[in-house]
Motif scaffolding. Structure first.
Motif, PDB file in Angstrom:
ATOM      1  N   LEU A   1       0.769  -1.146  -0.094  1.00 57.16           N
ATOM      2  CA  LEU A   1       0.099   0.044  -0.084  1.00 57.16           C
ATOM      3  C   LEU A   1       0.916   1.273  -0.034  1.00 57.16           C
ATOM      4  N   LEU A   2       0.309   2.187  -0.414  1.00 57.91           N
ATOM      5  CA  LEU A   2       1.210   3.604  -0.364  1.00 57.91           C
ATOM      6  C   LEU A   2       1.352   4.038   1.283  1.00 57.91           C
ATOM      7  N   ALA A   3       2.354   4.763   1.525  1.00 54.42           N
ATOM      8  CA  ALA A   3       2.560   5.111   3.008  1.00 54.42           C
ATOM      9  C   ALA A   3       1.901   6.302   2.978  1.00 54.42           C
ATOM     10  N   ARG A   4       2.112   7.126   1.882  1.00 56.32           N
ATOM     11  CA  ARG A   4       1.405   8.617   1.968  1.00 56.32           C
ATOM     12  C   ARG A   4       0.832   9.085   0.543  1.00 56.32           C
ATOM     13  N   PRO A   5      -0.010  10.038   0.616  1.00 57.66           N
ATOM     14  CA  PRO A   5      -0.581  10.353  -0.639  1.00 57.66           C
ATOM     15  C   PRO A   5       0.121  10.589  -1.651  1.00 57.66           C
ATOM     16  N   LEU A   6      -0.017  10.423  -2.766  1.00 54.33           N
ATOM     17  CA  LEU A   6       0.668  10.873  -4.038  1.00 54.33           C
ATOM     18  C   LEU A   6       0.960  12.456  -3.809  1.00 54.33           C
ATOM     19  N   ALA A   7       0.216  13.287  -3.407  1.00 54.65           N
ATOM     20  CA  ALA A   7       0.488  14.858  -3.167  1.00 54.65           C
ATOM     21  C   ALA A   7       1.424  15.126  -2.279  1.00 54.65           C
ATOM     22  N   GLU A   8       1.800  13.853  -1.650  1.00 53.69           N
ATOM     23  CA  GLU A   8       3.175  14.373  -0.557  1.00 53.69           C
ATOM     24  C   GLU A   8       4.428  13.561  -0.948  1.00 53.69           C
ATOM     25  N   ILE A   9       4.404  12.903  -2.128  1.00 55.76           N
ATOM     26  CA  ILE A   9       5.628  12.193  -2.849  1.00 55.76           C
ATOM     27  C   ILE A   9       6.052  12.822  -4.039  1.00 55.76           C
ATOM     28  N   THR A  10       7.405  13.200  -4.044  1.00 53.20           N
ATOM     29  CA  THR A  10       8.058  14.116  -5.222  1.00 53.20           C
ATOM     30  C   THR A  10       8.885  12.905  -5.951  1.00 53.20           C
ATOM     31  N   LEU A  11       9.150  13.278  -7.300  1.00 50.06           N
ATOM     32  CA  LEU A  11       9.990  12.555  -8.056  1.00 50.06           C
ATOM     33  C   LEU A  11      11.299  12.230  -7.559  1.00 50.06           C
ATOM     34  N   LEU A  12      11.681  13.183  -6.703  1.00 45.67           N
ATOM     35  CA  LEU A  12      12.966  13.131  -6.125  1.00 45.67           C
ATOM     36  C   LEU A  12      12.973  12.149  -4.921  1.00 45.67           C
ATOM     37  N   ASP A  13      11.853  12.116  -4.316  1.00 42.73           N
ATOM     38  CA  ASP A  13      11.681  11.100  -3.173  1.00 42.73           C
ATOM     39  C   ASP A  13      11.697   9.770  -3.876  1.00 42.73           C
ATOM     40  N   VAL A  14      11.273   9.483  -5.009  1.00 44.35           N
ATOM     41  CA  VAL A  14      11.225   8.221  -5.610  1.00 44.35           C
ATOM     42  C   VAL A  14      12.720   7.902  -6.021  1.00 44.35           C
ATOM     43  N   PHE A  15      13.182   9.156  -6.813  1.00 52.10           N
ATOM     44  CA  PHE A  15      14.627   8.620  -7.284  1.00 52.10           C
ATOM     45  C   PHE A  15      15.593   8.473  -6.162  1.00 52.10           C
ATOM     46  N   LEU A  16      15.576   9.092  -5.055  1.00 50.16           N
ATOM     47  CA  LEU A  16      16.421   8.821  -3.986  1.00 50.16           C
ATOM     48  C   LEU A  16      16.295   7.527  -3.416  1.00 50.16           C
ATOM     49  N   ALA A  17      14.805   7.055  -3.371  1.00 52.31           N
ATOM     50  CA  ALA A  17      14.364   5.695  -3.119  1.00 52.31           C
ATOM     51  C   ALA A  17      14.864   4.456  -3.959  1.00 52.31           C
ATOM     52  N   VAL A  18      14.794   4.761  -5.337  1.00 48.29           N
ATOM     53  CA  VAL A  18      15.144   3.621  -6.058  1.00 48.29           C
ATOM     54  C   VAL A  18      16.874   3.707  -6.567  1.00 48.29           C
ATOM     55  N   GLU A  19      17.301   4.991  -6.286  1.00 51.36           N
ATOM     56  CA  GLU A  19      18.879   4.762  -6.708  1.00 51.36           C
ATOM     57  C   GLU A  19      19.533   5.261  -5.513  1.00 51.36           C
ATOM     58  N   PRO A  20      19.601   4.691  -4.432  1.00 50.93           N
ATOM     59  CA  PRO A  20      20.219   4.665  -3.018  1.00 50.93           C
ATOM     60  C   PRO A  20      21.542   4.913  -3.197  1.00 50.93           C
ATOM     61  N   GLY A  21      22.118   6.150  -2.598  1.00 45.45           N
ATOM     62  CA  GLY A  21      23.572   6.487  -2.534  1.00 45.45           C
ATOM     63  C   GLY A  21      24.211   6.409  -4.027  1.00 45.45           C
ATOM     64  N   LYS A  22      23.543   6.481  -5.071  1.00 43.95           N
ATOM     65  CA  LYS A  22      24.391   6.592  -6.289  1.00 43.95           C
ATOM     66  C   LYS A  22      24.550   8.087  -6.776  1.00 43.95           C
ATOM     67  N   ALA A  23      25.722   8.316  -7.105  1.00 40.30           N
ATOM     68  CA  ALA A  23      25.908   9.582  -7.619  1.00 40.30           C
ATOM     69  C   ALA A  23      25.650   9.941  -9.130  1.00 40.30           C
ATOM     70  N   LEU A  24      25.012  10.920  -9.356  1.00 38.97           N
ATOM     71  CA  LEU A  24      24.774  11.156 -10.669  1.00 38.97           C
ATOM     72  C   LEU A  24      25.805  10.764 -11.877  1.00 38.97           C
ATOM     73  N   PHE A  25      26.736  11.526 -11.513  1.00 40.27           N
ATOM     74  CA  PHE A  25      28.044  11.325 -12.555  1.00 40.27           C
ATOM     75  C   PHE A  25      29.023  10.655 -11.742  1.00 40.27           C
ATOM     76  N   LYS A  26      29.675   9.699 -12.442  1.00 40.69           N
ATOM     77  CA  LYS A  26      31.138   9.432 -12.038  1.00 40.69           C
ATOM     78  C   LYS A  26      32.311   9.861 -12.820  1.00 40.69           C
ATOM     79  N   ILE A  27      33.077  10.633 -12.047  1.00 37.83           N
ATOM     80  CA  ILE A  27      33.923  11.291 -12.741  1.00 37.83           C
ATOM     81  C   ILE A  27      35.545  10.710 -12.978  1.00 37.83           C
ATOM     82  N   HIS A  28      36.097  10.747 -13.935  1.00 41.23           N
ATOM     83  CA  HIS A  28      37.178  10.118 -14.247  1.00 41.23           C
ATOM     84  C   HIS A  28      38.321  10.801 -13.796  1.00 41.23           C
ATOM     85  N   THR A  29      39.170  10.506 -12.791  1.00 40.81           N
ATOM     86  CA  THR A  29      40.142  11.248 -12.182  1.00 40.81           C
ATOM     87  C   THR A  29      41.613  10.753 -12.391  1.00 40.81           C
TER      88      THR A  29
END
Length: 138
Positions: free
Chosen positions: A69-97
């Protein structure tokens, strides 16, 4: 670097749960049904839902009448919330150093690259933060 399809799958799963809950008075949905209806392989569905649960976007209930079930209404969940949930701890860009070249100019270029990519990541996060899942409903 491309992200996995987990973000769009996570969004789809949350929207689907919302739609079914609206029609059927908050019945828990099985992972199998979600997987079949959204055409997402069961192992992938399980993984995405586990991440959504860990982020407290969904609630899981075990047993015969269990499911998601949803824990919160859709009006309280942002795309960023979903992004951070499904891509936990991943940097957007890996930089070649790991370059052989050395010196002040090389360091300055590497810093400029890092700064530019960090600015892009911040802009993306800000944009995702502005959109709530309810905004995606027709």
């Amino acid at each position: 670097m491309a992200y996995s399809t987990a973000l769009s799958q996570g969004i789809s799963i949350l929207l689907y749960i919302h739609g079914i809950a609206e029609e059927h008075c908050n019945n828990f949905l099985s992972t199998k049904v979600i997987s079949e209806q959204l055409n997402i392989p069961v192992p992938t569905t399980v993984k995405v839902i586990r991440n959504l649960n860990n982020a407290r976007l969904t609630i899981a209930k075990e047993g015969a009448k269990g499911g998601i079930l949803l824990a919160r209404p859709l009006a309280e969940i942002t795309l960023l919330d979903v992004f951070l949930a499904v891509e936990p701890g991943k940097a957007l860009f890996k930089i070649h150093t790991d370059v052989t070249l050395q010196g002040k100019e090389v360091d300055e270029v590497k810093q400029k690259i890092a700064d530019s990519l960090q600015a892009a990541e911040i802009a993306m996060q800000n944009r995702l933060q502005e959109t709530y899942l309810i905004d995606l409903m027709g």
